[in-house]
Design a protein around this motif. Structure first.
Motif, short mmCIF file in Angstrom:
data_model
loop_
_atom_site.label_atom_id
_atom_site.label_comp_id
_atom_site.label_asym_id
_atom_site.label_seq_id
_atom_site.Cartn_x
_atom_site.Cartn_y
_atom_site.Cartn_z
N ALA A 66 32.18 -3.96 86.89
CA ALA A 66 32.79 -3.86 85.62
C ALA A 66 33.34 -2.43 85.47
CB ALA A 66 31.59 -4.25 84.48
N ARG A 67 32.96 -1.58 86.09
CA ARG A 67 33.64 -0.21 85.67
C ARG A 67 34.85 0.08 86.74
NH1 ARG A 67 28.29 2.89 83.42
NH2 ARG A 67 28.11 1.36 81.81
N GLY A 68 35.29 -0.99 87.52
CA GLY A 68 36.71 -0.95 88.15
C GLY A 68 36.33 -0.53 89.60
N VAL A 69 35.02 -0.36 90.21
CA VAL A 69 34.91 -0.34 91.53
C VAL A 69 34.96 -1.69 92.18
CG1 VAL A 69 32.95 0.34 92.93
CG2 VAL A 69 32.91 1.61 91.02
N GLU A 70 35.71 -1.54 93.51
CA GLU A 70 35.88 -2.81 94.01
C GLU A 70 35.11 -2.88 95.30
OE1 GLU A 70 40.02 -2.26 95.65
OE2 GLU A 70 40.62 -1.51 93.49
N ARG A 71 34.36 -1.78 95.77
CA ARG A 71 33.34 -1.97 96.82
C ARG A 71 32.25 -0.92 96.67
NH1 ARG A 71 37.37 -1.72 101.03
NH2 ARG A 71 36.16 -3.41 102.25
N GLN A 148 12.59 10.68 96.72
CA GLN A 148 13.43 10.50 95.45
C GLN A 148 14.82 9.92 95.84
OE1 GLN A 148 11.72 11.02 92.21
NE2 GLN A 148 10.19 11.37 93.68
N ALA A 149 15.18 9.23 94.74
CA ALA A 149 16.67 8.68 94.76
C ALA A 149 17.30 8.76 93.35
CB ALA A 149 16.67 7.40 95.46
N GLU A 150 17.04 9.76 92.67
CA GLU A 150 17.63 9.97 91.17
C GLU A 150 18.93 10.46 91.28
OE1 GLU A 150 14.50 11.40 88.67
OE2 GLU A 150 12.95 10.13 89.65
N ILE A 151 19.13 11.58 91.75
CA ILE A 151 20.26 12.41 91.75
C ILE A 151 21.42 11.64 92.23
CG2 ILE A 151 21.69 14.42 92.58
CD1 ILE A 151 18.83 16.07 92.71
N SER A 152 20.92 10.75 93.27
CA SER A 152 22.04 10.10 93.96
C SER A 152 21.90 8.37 93.79
CB SER A 152 21.84 10.26 95.35
OG SER A 152 20.63 9.78 96.00
N GLY A 153 21.16 8.14 92.82
CA GLY A 153 20.93 6.81 92.77
C GLY A 153 22.07 6.17 91.91
N ALA A 154 21.89 4.89 91.43
CA ALA A 154 22.91 3.75 90.76
C ALA A 154 23.01 4.38 89.31
CB ALA A 154 22.44 2.56 90.96
N ALA A 155 22.03 4.76 88.78
CA ALA A 155 22.02 5.31 87.38
C ALA A 155 22.75 6.32 87.07
CB ALA A 155 20.49 5.70 86.91
N ARG A 156 22.88 7.34 87.99
CA ARG A 156 23.94 8.42 87.98
C ARG A 156 25.24 8.08 88.20
NH1 ARG A 156 25.53 12.85 85.97
NH2 ARG A 156 26.18 14.35 87.63
N ILE A 157 25.52 7.07 89.22
CA ILE A 157 26.69 6.63 89.27
C ILE A 157 27.47 5.74 88.27
CG2 ILE A 157 28.14 4.69 90.84
CD1 ILE A 157 27.94 7.49 92.32
N LEU A 158 26.66 5.10 87.44
CA LEU A 158 27.00 4.42 86.36
C LEU A 158 27.33 5.63 85.21
CD1 LEU A 158 24.59 1.57 86.19
CD2 LEU A 158 26.90 1.48 86.20
N GLU A 159 26.75 6.76 85.18
CA GLU A 159 27.03 7.71 84.15
C GLU A 159 28.28 8.32 84.65
OE1 GLU A 159 23.97 10.60 84.54
OE2 GLU A 159 22.13 9.19 83.51
N GLN A 160 28.65 8.39 85.88
CA GLN A 160 29.98 9.06 86.11
C GLN A 160 31.05 8.14 85.87
OE1 GLN A 160 28.28 10.36 89.74
NE2 GLN A 160 28.27 12.30 89.22
N LEU A 161 30.61 6.69 86.07
CA LEU A 161 31.99 6.02 85.99
C LEU A 161 32.29 5.83 84.71
CD1 LEU A 161 30.65 3.28 88.62
CD2 LEU A 161 32.75 4.83 88.80
#
Length: 161
Positions: A66-71, A148-161
């Motif tokens: 929904a934030r414009g990511v195609e893949r 751990q998978a916080e720095i590289s996790g989906a939540a971080r990506i969502l913040e950056q998008l």
């Protein structure tokens, strides 16, 4: 040297795993146009990768899209048979694309390889995530502590998008 924001994704021939079998792909072509999220894991079926890192991206795939990511693509130093089995096991087929870097060539070209020989795993991928636009890295996240998978996790990506 580790890839950085502003750098172009290197061109490496890999296998994209799918229910229909493996497809040869060029990473340069795969990420050449549009907006993509790529995340790397040390190995398919490993505890943190299977229980935390991958599930976060599967659960948030629609929000990321929904934030414009195609893949959304995951890469691991595993063969395409293992990556296809992991996609099925995780219920991620049709949501996440599974890129098999069997010889570690792509993660080495990114400068995101790690020697896990002491753990009996050989050379693998560091845990990372990135946003790629038209073949160029816009954001790069790495540095998670083991397990751990916080720095590289989906939540971080969502913040950056």
């Amino acid at each position: 040297m580790t890839i950085a924001p502003g750098d172009t994704i290197p061109d490496v021939q890999l296998k994209l795993a799918s229910a229909d079998g493996a497809k040869d792909v060029s990473t340069k072509e795969l990420f050449a146009s549009g907006r993509s999220v790529l995340f790397g894991v040390p190995g398919a079926f490993t505890p943190t990768c299977s229980n935390n890192h991958l599930p976060g991206f599967v659960e948030n795939r629609d929000a990321i899209g929904a934030r414009g990511v195609e893949r959304v693509v995951v890469v691991a130093v595993n063969d395409h048979h293992v990556m296809a089995a992991w996609a099925r096991f995780a219920g991620a087929e049709g949501k996440i694309e599974f890129l098999a870097d069997g010889n570690g060539e792509f993660v080495r070209a990114l400068g995101l390889d790690v020697d896990l020989a002491k753990a009996g795993m050989g050379v693998r991928s560091q845990r990372f995530s990135m946003i790629i636009e038209d073949g160029v890295v816009k954001e790069l996240n790495s540095g998670d502590a083991p397990g751990q998978a916080e720095i590289s996790g989906a939540a971080r990506i969502l913040e950056q998008l």
